[in-house]
Scaffold this active site. Structure first.
Site, PDB file in Angstrom:
ATOM      1  N   LYS A  98     -63.259  63.524   9.269  1.00 50.68           N
ATOM      2  CA  LYS A  98     -62.167  63.764  10.209  1.00 50.68           C
ATOM      3  C   LYS A  98     -61.105  62.694  10.006  1.00 50.68           C
ATOM      4  CE  LYS A  98     -61.174  62.671  14.488  1.00 50.68           C
ATOM      5  NZ  LYS A  98     -59.689  62.650  14.435  1.00 50.68           N
TER       6      LYS A  98
ATOM      7  N   GLU B 285     -65.527  49.397  10.767  1.00 50.55           N
ATOM      8  CA  GLU B 285     -64.511  48.396  10.421  1.00 50.55           C
ATOM      9  C   GLU B 285     -63.418  48.556  11.458  1.00 50.55           C
ATOM     10  OE1 GLU B 285     -61.032  47.181   9.481  1.00 50.55           O
ATOM     11  OE2 GLU B 285     -61.144  48.399   7.670  1.00 50.55           O
TER      12      GLU B 285
ATOM     13  N   CYS C  63     -54.923  46.563   9.253  1.00 51.06           N
ATOM     14  CA  CYS C  63     -55.896  45.769  10.017  1.00 51.06           C
ATOM     15  C   CYS C  63     -56.039  44.365   9.456  1.00 51.06           C
ATOM     16  CB  CYS C  63     -57.245  46.473  10.040  1.00 51.06           C
ATOM     17  SG  CYS C  63     -57.885  46.879   8.403  1.00 51.06           S
TER      18      CYS C  63
ATOM     19  N   GLU D  54     -54.064  42.640  19.047  1.00 47.85           N
ATOM     20  CA  GLU D  54     -53.634  43.306  17.808  1.00 47.85           C
ATOM     21  C   GLU D  54     -52.451  44.218  18.113  1.00 47.85           C
ATOM     22  OE1 GLU D  54     -55.754  45.396  13.995  1.00 47.85           O
ATOM     23  OE2 GLU D  54     -56.317  46.167  15.965  1.00 47.85           O
TER      24      GLU D  54
END
Length: 491
Positions: free
Chosen positions: A182, A258, A292, A394
């Site tokens: 997906k 992750e 990231c 973040e």
């Protein structure tokens, strides 16, 4: 460059070797983030569709030839997938630029070739694996087999959709598993083509399935809770990882995550700024900061603080923000309205926290056809307080904070002061310091005098809230296999 109109694509589900429509005929739109033009109408997988995909993957695993093929046969087909990707690299790169908003030259020169390499690497790597044998005197012999686990749910993010899908798919296939993939709902175009690429490469029907949809009460939740799914490999936000772990807990699925990052990019006073500044610019603003591994917290020793800011500001302002399809563009738009609003909300937070704006913080002046795109200038703040929200959270956009430090110990305290631990960057010409600081920063990957360099044999993953487990080389193979010990009596 002027606007080029693109046709609206219909993106279907790929289940059991063929493209099919949503059983509920439910479609959602995908827009070009550079212009807000609708570029695709995507079939959203219903619970019934996800069930069909998972059952197809299960049949292909239990009854099909994939699991029992020789490693060489499997590897040859995976390598053929890689060859087809290279043959179609211009098409795939254009779609990645269109879908994500990243510069076309980056997609063409780096991401699509790396995607092909991901597949080829794991096909080659699997062929090179040896076995473990443990004799027990003259009476018994133990040996270990690494066998495929079963059906894998591979859930990939919107920032590097094709590259990160092949990063998971390579070891999944090489070890004999089947997959239900997906991609992120915002960027499904390139990943949807993996179905036809697999078919052309001779991958048996049902081994690779691609579904589309959202998370909660949609395809994501349906696949992560499905009883036929044995393991989940996910790259994305930490909050989503927590939700997936809860969903998969009832059926004890293996997980590999992750997740987010807030990397410290530490610039010591003896750093070579001729190298450190251009690489720090790349680490801050590649893919519009939607990475990231971005070096979004820049820690600079106070003795070179002013010089660094002057040079970094100049380099940031020289970046060309514009149409992703233009070969001169360094930085495209953010991926969506929702994400744009999240990123720009930090501008107000930065004001409240009394951060000093060095450059950026607004939309750039662009041609009329790009006026609706989600563009931002490269944005740089100085913040003395490393606990400020813009230093801790973040942001995942073209926004960086520069934080001064005086000593090595202070730099380490700041570097380790977040909930994340995916990676860090260290700039120094002192070899002892490079080792010393690398050992002390709590992160899964440390780059010294470089950034974004990957040997695919090496472990990749994060400390703390940046992930669960490791990917790369034998670490990936261990996740996608079950170790079986066989003990033979010799007498």
């Amino acid at each position: 460059m002027t606007e080029v109109k693109t046709k609206v694509r219909e993106v279907k589900l790929f289940i059991d070797g063929e493209y099919v429509c949503s059983s509920e005929n439910s479609l959602f739109e995908v827009k070009n983030p550079a212009t807000q033009e609708v570029i695709a109408k995507v079939h959203e997988a219903s619970k019934e569709d996800v069930d069909r995909a998972c059952l197809a993957a299960r049949r292909a695993f239990e009854k099909g030839p994939w699991r029992t093929m020789t490693v060489q046969e499997r590897s040859n087909k995976i390598r053929r997938m890689a060859e087809i990707i290279i043959e179609r690299k211009e098409e795939l790169a254009r779609l990645e630029a269109l879908d994500v908003g990243k510069p076309y030259p980056v997609a063409l020169g780096f991401e699509i070739p790396r995607s092909a390499h991901n597949l080829k690497f794991f096909a080659d790597f699997m062929e090179q694996q040896g076995g473990e044998v443990y004799p027990m005197g003259e009476d018994f012999l133990n040996y270990t087999r690494y066998e495929p686990v079963g059906v894998a749910a591979l859930i990939t993010p919107w920032n590097l959709p094709f590259m990160l899908t092949t990063w998971k798919l390579g070891p999944c296939l090489a070890t004999g598993n089947t997959a239900v993939i997906k991609p992120a709902e915002a960027t499904p175009l390139t990943v949807s083509l993996l179905g036809e690429i697999a078919k052309e490469a001779g991958i048996p029907d049902g081994v690779i399935n691609v579904i589309h949809g959202f998370g909660v009460n949609s395809a994501g939740e349906f696949m992560t809770s499905h009883p036929e799914v044995d393991m989940i490999s996910f790259t994305g936000e930490t909050s989503t990882g927590k939700a997936i772990m809860k969903t998969g807990a009832d059926t004890l699925k293996k997980v590999s995550f992750e997740l987010g990052g807030k990397a410290a990019n530490i610039i010591f006073e003896d750093a070579n700024l001729e190298k450190a500044i251009p690489e720090s610019i790349r680490a801050a603003f590649m893919n519009s900061g939607q990475v990231c591994l971005a070096g979004s917290r820049i820690l600079v020793q106070r003795s070179i603080f002013n010089e660094f800011i002057d040079r970094f500001k100049k380099a940031a302002e020289e970046l060309v923000v514009g149409d992703p399809q233009d070969t001169l563009t360094n930085m495209g738009p953010l991926v969506s309205q929702e994400h744009y609003q999240k990123v720009t909300s930090y501008f107000e937070i930065a004001k409240l926290e009394k951060s000093t704006l060095i450059t950026g913080g607004k939309q750039p002046n662009l041609p009329e056809y790009l006026k609706d795109g989600y563009y931002l200038e490269p944005t740089v703040y100085v913040q003395e307080n490393p606990k400020a929200r813009i230093c801790q959270e973040e942001i995942f956009g073209p926004v960086v904070t520069i934080i001064p430090f005086d000593s090595e110990n202070e730099a380490l305290q700041i570097a380790n002061s977040t909930d994340y631990g995916l990676n860090a960057v260290i700039w120094t010409d002192n070899l002892q310091r490079a080792h010393r600081v690398s050992h002390s920063v709590r992160a899964g990957t440390i780059w010294v005098n470089c950034w974004f360099v990957r040997d695919l044999r090496a472990p990749f993953g994060g400390y703390k809230k940046s992930g669960v487990g490791r990917e790369g080389g034998h670490h990936s193979l261990e996740f996608f296999t079950e170790a079986k010990n066989i003990c033979i009596a010799l007498h």
